[in-house]
Design an enzyme around this catalytic site. Structure first.
Site, PDB file in Angstrom:
ATOM      1  N   ARG A 224       0.720  -1.233  -0.043  1.00  0.00           N
ATOM      2  CA  ARG A 224      -0.031  -0.075   0.043  1.00  0.00           C
ATOM      3  C   ARG A 224       0.917   1.140   0.037  1.00  0.00           C
ATOM      4  NH1 ARG A 224      -3.453   0.565   4.482  1.00  0.00           N
ATOM      5  NH2 ARG A 224      -4.336   2.348   3.248  1.00  0.00           N
ATOM      6  N   ASP A 225       1.988   1.281   0.165  1.00  0.00           N
ATOM      7  CA  ASP A 225       3.104   2.403   0.100  1.00  0.00           C
ATOM      8  C   ASP A 225       4.236   2.424  -0.727  1.00  0.00           C
ATOM      9  OD1 ASP A 225       3.359   5.047   0.821  1.00  0.00           O
ATOM     10  OD2 ASP A 225       4.161   4.898   2.726  1.00  0.00           O
ATOM     11  N   LEU A 226       4.113   1.431  -1.827  1.00  0.00           N
ATOM     12  CA  LEU A 226       5.213   1.501  -2.551  1.00  0.00           C
ATOM     13  C   LEU A 226       5.986   2.782  -3.278  1.00  0.00           C
ATOM     14  CD1 LEU A 226       4.769  -2.094  -4.131  1.00  0.00           C
ATOM     15  CD2 LEU A 226       6.197  -1.633  -2.302  1.00  0.00           C
TER      16      LEU A 226
ATOM     17  N   ASN B 234      10.793   3.531   0.150  1.00  0.00           N
ATOM     18  CA  ASN B 234      10.491   2.073   0.782  1.00  0.00           C
ATOM     19  C   ASN B 234      11.204   1.080   0.082  1.00  0.00           C
ATOM     20  OD1 ASN B 234       9.069   3.551   2.654  1.00  0.00           O
ATOM     21  ND2 ASN B 234       7.158   3.144   1.812  1.00  0.00           N
TER      22      ASN B 234
ATOM     23  N   THR C   2       1.101   7.407   0.517  1.00  0.00           N
ATOM     24  CA  THR C   2       1.617   8.620  -0.402  1.00  0.00           C
ATOM     25  C   THR C   2       0.752   8.683  -1.370  1.00  0.00           C
ATOM     26  OG1 THR C   2       3.539   7.620   0.707  1.00  0.00           O
ATOM     27  CG2 THR C   2       3.784   9.250  -1.102  1.00  0.00           C
TER      28      THR C   2
END
Length: 171
Positions: free
Chosen positions: A29-31, A35, A69
């Site tokens: 969910r936040d690639l 990260n 993001t």
């Protein structure tokens, strides 16, 4: 400044990592580049970090908090709905950013990014080589049902270019 061979290595590493998560029913969910860490350059070994908002589910689609993001988030994530396809959207944004040297939403605020996501998505520049354009259009298809995932990315890396792309239908 990244060669196409190196881009394929990066994509292959992202494929392995996303596939590993999804096999365990984890949606990151936040690639985003922040990260993804480089464990080694030769051979290239990438690892994901920051699983703070990741979701674990047996479902292919579920609702969760909308936190993400914004500039790497998928269109469906705006509504708090996430799917494994949401991670593949983010991979597409990362690859596009590597290819053109800047984020496609550079300089836009959150409201403008959200509007762009729901109204037009991300435009794949016409000057991107056709092989890469196909990949990016497959990953950046706004309809998560038609967006490419593990199977199509693996085929693309293997040289297959026969996969359907829903991107142009949305234009």
């Amino acid at each position: 400044g990244v060669s196409e061979d190196r881009m394929k290595e990066i994509l292959n590493e992202l494929l392995i990592a996303v596939e590993h998560l999804h096999e365990r029913n984890v949606i990151h969910r936040d690639l985003k580049p922040d990260n993804v860490l480089v464990r080694t350059l030769e051979p290239l070994d990438l690892v994901f970090i920051d699983f703070g908002i990741s979701s674990q589910t047996e479902l292919s689609l579920h609702a969760t908090s909308a936190s993400r993001t914004v500039s790497y988030g998928s269109p469906e994530s705006l509504t708090g709905v996430v799917a494994k396809a949401s991670d593949w959207w983010s991979v597409g944004v990362v690859i596009l950013e590597l290819f053109v040297g800047k984020h496609p939403f550079a300089g836009l605020n959150e409201q403008a990014i959200n509007y762009q996501l729901v109204s037009k998505g991300i435009e794949v520049p016409a000057d991107i080589p056709s092989d890469w354009s196909l990949l990016l259009k497959g990953l950046l298809t706004r309809d998560r049902e038609k967006r490419w995932g593990t199977e199509q990315v693996r085929k693309w890396l293997g040289g297959d270019r026969s996969m359907a792309v829903g991107y142009d239908e949305e234009r």
